[in-house]
Design a protein around this motif. Structure first.
Motif, PDB file in Angstrom:
ATOM      1  N   SER A 242       0.939  -1.285   0.065  1.00 48.24           N
ATOM      2  CA  SER A 242       0.161  -0.022  -0.046  1.00 48.24           C
ATOM      3  C   SER A 242       1.045   1.108   0.081  1.00 48.24           C
ATOM      4  CB  SER A 242      -0.827  -0.109   1.316  1.00 48.24           C
ATOM      5  OG  SER A 242      -1.691   1.144   1.433  1.00 48.24           O
TER       6      SER A 242
ATOM      7  N   SER B  63       0.024   3.987   1.430  1.00 44.74           N
ATOM      8  CA  SER B  63      -0.510   4.474   2.525  1.00 44.74           C
ATOM      9  C   SER B  63       0.893   4.448   3.451  1.00 44.74           C
ATOM     10  CB  SER B  63      -1.646   4.058   3.108  1.00 44.74           C
ATOM     11  OG  SER B  63      -2.179   4.469   4.694  1.00 44.74           O
TER      12      SER B  63
ATOM     13  N   SER C 138      -5.948   3.579   6.577  1.00 44.59           N
ATOM     14  CA  SER C 138      -6.240   4.352   5.232  1.00 44.59           C
ATOM     15  C   SER C 138      -5.807   3.592   4.166  1.00 44.59           C
ATOM     16  CB  SER C 138      -5.424   5.851   5.578  1.00 44.59           C
ATOM     17  OG  SER C 138      -3.789   5.603   5.883  1.00 44.59           O
ATOM     18  N   TYR C 139      -5.959   4.031   3.083  1.00 48.34           N
ATOM     19  CA  TYR C 139      -5.690   3.367   1.930  1.00 48.34           C
ATOM     20  C   TYR C 139      -5.034   4.453   0.783  1.00 48.34           C
ATOM     21  CZ  TYR C 139      -8.427  -0.146   4.166  1.00 48.34           C
ATOM     22  OH  TYR C 139      -8.855  -0.911   5.098  1.00 48.34           O
TER      23      TYR C 139
ATOM     24  N   SER D 281      -0.183   4.687   7.113  1.00 46.45           N
ATOM     25  CA  SER D 281      -0.533   4.223   8.428  1.00 46.45           C
ATOM     26  C   SER D 281      -1.668   3.456   8.071  1.00 46.45           C
ATOM     27  CB  SER D 281      -1.187   5.548   9.011  1.00 46.45           C
ATOM     28  OG  SER D 281      -2.277   6.079   8.148  1.00 46.45           O
TER      29      SER D 281
END
Length: 245
Positions: free
Chosen positions: A108, A110, A115-116, A112
């Motif tokens: 990902s 992201s 979240s995405y 964190s």
């Protein structure tokens, strides 16, 4: 206003405040002094059983299982193998169905959890790397990778090796294999760019059979090309399955 309290329900003491111990001391057991949790260095925890350290978490959150921390291992999880009794990692599926012993790799963009941010074309989803010990350091020698490919809506897989870490083989998401080719144009695409005089593809027979390649239109026609081992090693083209005798 700072108290210890005994709770019969949990058979334990509770404290209204933090509990801390001095340096060079451990949390342990009166009847088993070889099993404990200690602090071998600042911001570091070590878990010991039978007098041997089994797990260490260092100040950077890196975890080592099996041996104490080593400056050469700066990964988030390191599992050394010192004896020959078992593999460092074994995954077992204990379900009474077809479910495998899974190992998931997720990419990902992201920064964190929760979240995405979408993965982008040519992002490396998974990489399994191999190293050798040179006698003074660990030296990277190759990797197996899956790389996101928006053109085909899936991933392609690559194997790279050698000191220069050049890609050797690619498996695309639509089932093509490229040897020396990063964009295979056929089910099997073999590419070479060298001054070599030997064949790019070699078919070898080390038994009593023939060294052949078959070409087939399924259910219609088949041809066989190769060396007839039973006929003075002649090179033949036959309109049959096999060269015959």
């Amino acid at each position: 206003d700072k108290t210890w309290q005994w709770l019969d329900a949990t058979d334990s003491w509770t404290s209204s405040e933090h509990i801390r111990i001095p340096d060079n001391k451990v949390f342990g057991f009166a009847s088993d002094t070889n099993t404990h949790i200690g602090r071998p260095a600042a911001y570091t925890l070590a878990f010991t059983t039978d007098g041997t350290e089994r797990v260490r978490i260092d100040s950077n959150g890196h975890v080592t299982i099996g041996l104490g921390a080593n400056a050469l291992h700066n990964n988030y999880l390191t599992i050394p193998r010192k004896s020959g009794d078992a593999a460092p990692i074994r995954l077992i599926s204990l379900r009474n169905d077809v479910a495998p012993a899974d190992l998931d790799f997720i990419k990902s963009r992201s920064t964190s959890y929760g979240s995405y941010v979408a993965t982008q074309d040519d992002d490396v989803i998974m990489s399994i790397a191999s190293y050798i010990d040179t006698g003074s350091a660990y030296s990277y020698r190759g990797s197996y990778k899956s790389i996101f490919d928006t053109a085909n809506g899936g991933v392609h897989y690559t194997w790279s090796s050698g000191a220069s870490i050049e890609e050797k083989v690619r498996f695309t998401s639509d089932g093509k294999v490229g040897i020396g080719s990063q964009i295979p144009q056929a089910t099997l695409d073999v590419y070479d760019n060298s001054a070599g005089l030997s064949g790019i593809i070699q078919v070898t027979q080390d038994g009593t059979g023939d060294a052949t390649i078959d070409f087939q239109i399924l259910g219609t026609q088949e041809y066989t090309l190769g060396i007839d081992n039973s006929d003075s090693d002649k090179f033949k083209l036959a309109s049959t399955a096999g060269l015959g005798s």
